[in-house]
Design an enzyme around this catalytic site. Structure first.
Site, short mmCIF file in Angstrom:
data_model
loop_
_atom_site.label_atom_id
_atom_site.label_comp_id
_atom_site.label_asym_id
_atom_site.label_seq_id
_atom_site.Cartn_x
_atom_site.Cartn_y
_atom_site.Cartn_z
N ASP A 549 0.88 -1.16 0.00
CA ASP A 549 0.00 0.00 0.00
C ASP A 549 0.92 1.23 0.00
O ASP A 549 2.11 1.10 0.35
CB ASP A 549 -0.88 -0.04 1.25
CG ASP A 549 -1.68 1.22 1.43
OD1 ASP A 549 -2.27 1.68 0.45
OD2 ASP A 549 -1.68 1.77 2.56
N ASP A 551 0.02 5.06 0.97
CA ASP A 551 -0.11 6.05 2.05
C ASP A 551 -0.02 5.36 3.41
O ASP A 551 -0.84 4.53 3.75
CB ASP A 551 -1.47 6.76 1.95
CG ASP A 551 -1.61 7.49 0.63
OD1 ASP A 551 -0.66 8.19 0.25
OD2 ASP A 551 -2.67 7.34 -0.03
N SER A 656 -5.35 5.31 -3.75
CA SER A 656 -5.25 6.73 -4.10
C SER A 656 -5.06 6.96 -5.60
O SER A 656 -4.24 6.30 -6.25
CB SER A 656 -4.06 7.34 -3.35
OG SER A 656 -3.84 8.63 -3.83
C1 BG6 Z 1 -5.72 5.77 0.50
C2 BG6 Z 1 -5.75 6.59 1.74
O1 BG6 Z 1 -4.42 5.32 0.27
O2 BG6 Z 1 -6.16 6.55 -0.58
C3 BG6 Z 1 -7.12 7.19 1.97
O3 BG6 Z 1 -5.41 5.76 2.85
C4 BG6 Z 1 -7.57 7.95 0.76
O4 BG6 Z 1 -7.11 7.99 3.09
C5 BG6 Z 1 -7.47 7.07 -0.44
O5 BG6 Z 1 -8.88 8.39 0.97
C6 BG6 Z 1 -7.85 7.81 -1.71
O6 BG6 Z 1 -6.90 8.79 -2.03
P1 BG6 Z 1 -7.04 9.88 -3.15
O7 BG6 Z 1 -5.66 10.43 -3.26
O8 BG6 Z 1 -7.49 9.15 -4.36
O9 BG6 Z 1 -8.03 10.83 -2.66
MG MG Z 2 -2.69 3.30 3.54
#
Ligand code: BG6
Ligand code: MG
Length: 757
Positions: A549, A551, A656
């Protein structure tokens, strides 16, 4: 100790002299009496010491103090201080003799010329006008009269006014104290001469009036306690004599009367009067009244409650009377531990054992129970009750894992002690309770069970502790010991590698060298490593790929995500809670927004939702704008590199949509064979979709893939996909994962594979 008074300083060490001089300056209330030619008593009341000094014809002074230090060493600071005080007094007398001799002679002259009638009239008229003088005369000579009336003497010097208030000031309190102490001195003398009735008569008046004043003039309580203490000591001494029954009855009545009064207090560290006369209370009726009185005290008394409660319980034992009032029973039960400690302090060991037997275990905390049982064991040793000793030591070692008690039990009953070790070994998993581990290790050390020690320490995963025991294991358990050390060293090496492993093992290496075990353990390591190489290599490469993963695992952007949510929700007028992080972490952008709107009951149209979602993203992108490789989480780069070195396939599996630009900025894009981001799956984690896609992108079976995740939702998704999951962060929220580590810097790829296989 023998010294010439004029040469005290030459006979003792400067330190002892200094101590004695300090004591001299602290000595406020003292007197030196010449009992007979060449024999003095130096009595200090504040601080309390008593030294007898004999001065021989050749001028050598021999002190004798009543303290234990003196008894042991034949010298104490009291003795030296008393010698200094006596020398001072003799010098002072010599100086004033010249002056006063003349006055005395003149007075003598006058007195000799008076007849008895004139003398009597002088005394009575002078004494009438000078109450202090009269009190002094009476306290000194009253005992010589036929029926001395000590009560009136006390009433005279501390009379009551018409409101029943004592009229007493600083001066008259001095007189009261002077009179009391003079009378008590006579009482002491009487007691020495076995004139018990006379002793008691003085004590009756003195104790009664001191207590009366004690209650009436609280501001002088502290001062009055000095004489009160002296009176109690003499009364205690008197009651330990064989007294005539009629005197015993008077002593009982005195105690009952005084103890019954409101505000009755006895000097701290001493017993109440009723406890002093306890041996005389033989009649059922008197016992009952004393018992009821003590019950009353427990019910009302607070400052000396413990002492009364302990007396009451003692009487339930000695006189077989029960406490009928449940409220009193409850109050006592509550204070039972303190009562036990009080009895222990007073050296009443029979009482301690009786009380320990009454303790209901569930009413007190473990720590208190342990103290109670330890006190009981000490008392049982004093009383010499073998059976009770063994019983208490058994409970203390089994239930409270008390090592000293176990050692004691082993001395008394090795079989029982042995059984305890087996029970504890079965009951406590290695490493689950440190007291249990310690008891076992100590016990086995004592019983020379080296094999068990080695096994336990290995299972506790604390092999470095072998160093504490190897001096005893080295001879009989050498092979087991070497194997244990070798295994430990190999595992530290493989977990930490190179420099860190060497740092961690430095201590052990030094120790092994000192114990002359170094080369044999090194040999063992070689053998073991060779065996491992020789093992037919089976295909245990079930793990072939890692999916990370982004973040919170590779880079610390999780916090920026949450801050951005906080900001837009605030713009919507809502203060979100920190615990919401748990729900938004790992979830897709839209899913997170839906969750927050739902939780805080915000209703928005589809367009508005799109607006706020993209507003959050703007804030987030702004926050991570300046991201560089230095923002990689500790250990991430090394971990990626080591994974590659092992030939594993690697993928990124992030929810993300910003994942790609982020890994680019971090400079780690090239490590991944596949990158799956927020656009790569329709369903958000905890749905397994993204990890299934990642496994297939790597052309692996999900069962061959390990997912690294910081979000509970991500761990759930990985497991649902059939992958292994390694949680990164707080074990409490990631407990579903097979392994949880605080960060990638806490492990390495081989270790992870080893643990999972
Ligand atoms: C994840 C994060 O990796 O990505 C979440 O842990 C986040 O908190 C999600 O909401 C989506 O991210 P993004 O950058 O597409 O808004
Ligand atoms: Mg994460």
């Amino acid at each position: 100790m023998k010294v010439l008074l004029s040469e005290i300083e030459n006979h003792i060490t400067p330190h002892a002299l200094e101590e004695a001089q300090e004591l001299v300056s602290a000595t406020q209330e003292y007197e030196i009496n010449q009992v007979e030619e060449g024999y003095y008593h130096c009595i200090s009341r504040q601080p309390d010491y008593h030294v007898e000094i004999t001065i021989k014809n050749d001028g050598i002074a021999i002190p004798k103090c009543h303290c234990t230090v003196f008894k042991k060493t034949r010298q104490c600071r009291h003795a030296i201080a008393a010698l200094l005080l006596l020398r001072d007094q003799i010098l002072r007398n010599l100086r004033s003799k010249k002056k006063s001799n003349h006055e005395f002679q003149a007075t003598d002259e006058v007195l000799r010329k008076l007849n008895v009638t004139q003398l009597r009239s002088f005394l009575s008229s002078y004494a009438l006008s000078h109450s202090t003088f009269r009190a002094e005369v009476l306290s000194n000579f009253l005992h010589l009269t036929r029926t001395p009336d000590y009560h009136s003497l006390f009433m005279d010097i501390a009379p009551l006014d018409k409101y029943g208030q004592v009229r007493l000031n600083r001066n008259s309190i001095k007189t009261v104290r002077g009179v009391s102490s003079t009378l008590l001195k006579h009482a002491q003398q009487f007691l020495k001469e076995r004139a018990l009735a006379e002793t008691l008569r003085i004590l009756e008046a003195t104790i009664l009036h001191l207590h009366r004043l004690f209650v009436k003039v609280p501001q002088f309580q502290e001062q009055l306690m000095v004489e009160m203490r002296m009176a109690y000591k003499i009364f205690d001494g008197l009651c330990s004599q064989a007294m005539a029954p009629r005197l015993q009855i008077r002593a009982i009545n005195l105690a009952l009367d005084i103890c019954n009064r409101d505000g009755y207090t006895f000097p701290t560290g001493m017993k109440p009067l009723l406890a002093i006369i306890e041996p005389f209370i033989l009649e059922e009726k008197t016992r009952k009244s004393a018992f009821i009185l003590a019950e009353k005290k427990v019910q009302s008394e607070n400052s000396q409650l413990i002492q009364w409660a302990s007396l009451l319980l003692r009487w339930t034992r000695l006189w077989s009377i029960n406490i009928s009032n449940p409220a009193i029973r409850k109050k006592i039960q509550k204070h039972l531990p303190s009562v036990i400690l009080e009895n222990n302090q007073q050296g009443r060991h029979e009482d301690v054992l009786y009380l320990v037997d009454q303790v209901k275990p569930d009413e007190y905390s473990d720590a208190i129970q342990k103290v109670i049982l330890q006190t009981g064991l000490r008392s049982a040793k004093q009383v010499g009750s073998e059976e009770v000793m063994i019983k208490l030591a058994y409970v203390l070692s089994l239930n409270h894992l008390d090592i000293d008690s176990w050692l004691f039990l082993h001395e008394k009953d090795p079989g029982k002690a042995q059984r305890i070790l087996s029970i504890i070994e079965d009951m406590y998993q290695p490493g689950s309770d440190s007291s249990a581990d310690e008891l076992l290790l100590n016990g086995w050390q004592f019983t020379r069970k080296g094999g068990s020690i080695i096994q336990r320490i290995k299972a506790m995963d604390q092999s470095e502790r072998l160093m504490e025991f190897d001096f005893m294991l080295k001879d009989k358990f050498r092979t087991e010991l070497e194997t244990a050390y070798a295994e430990h060293i190999i595992s530290v090496r493989s977990a930490y590698g190179g420099i860190i492993a060497r740092q961690k093992l430095n201590n052990i290496f030094g120790h092994l060298k000192a114990m002359d075990l170094f080369s044999s353990v090194a040999l063992k390591i070689k053998e073991m490593e060779k065996e491992k190489q020789d093992e037919p290599t089976q295909d245990n490469h079930t793990i072939k790929g890692f999916v990370f993963d982004l973040d919170g695992v590779i880079v610390d952007t999780a916090v920026h995500h949450f801050q951005s949510w906080k900001k837009i929700m605030k713009e919507l007028g809502i203060e979100i809670s920190d615990s919401d992080d748990h729900h938004t972490r790992g979830a897709g952008r839209m899913e997170s927004l839906e969750y927050l709107l739902d939780t805080y009951h915000v209703i928005l149209s589809e367009e508005e939702k799109q607006f706020w979602a993209s507003r959050k993203n703007d804030i987030y992108v702004d926050a991570i704008g300046g991201i560089t490789p230095s923002d990689l989480l500790p250990g991430a780069l090394i971990f990626l590199q080591a994974s590659r070195d092992l030939g594993l396939k690697l993928a990124l599996g992030s929810a993300s949509k910003n994942a790609r630009p982020v890994i680019k900025k971090l400079g780690v894009e090239s490590y991944f064979d596949a990158v799956l981001d927020g656009n790569s799956a329709e369903k958000s984690k905890p749905d397994p979709e993204i990890f299934l896609n990642a496994a297939s992108a790597l052309r692996l079976d999900p069962a061959e893939v390990v997912v690294f995740e910081d979000a509970a939702k991500g761990v759930q998704a990985a497991l649902a996909a059939g992958c292994y999951a390694v949680g990164i962060g707080d074990p409490s929220s990631l407990s579903a994962a097979q392994i949880v580590i605080p960060g990638l810097d806490h492990s390495n790829p081989s270790r992870i594979i080893e643990l999972l296989s």
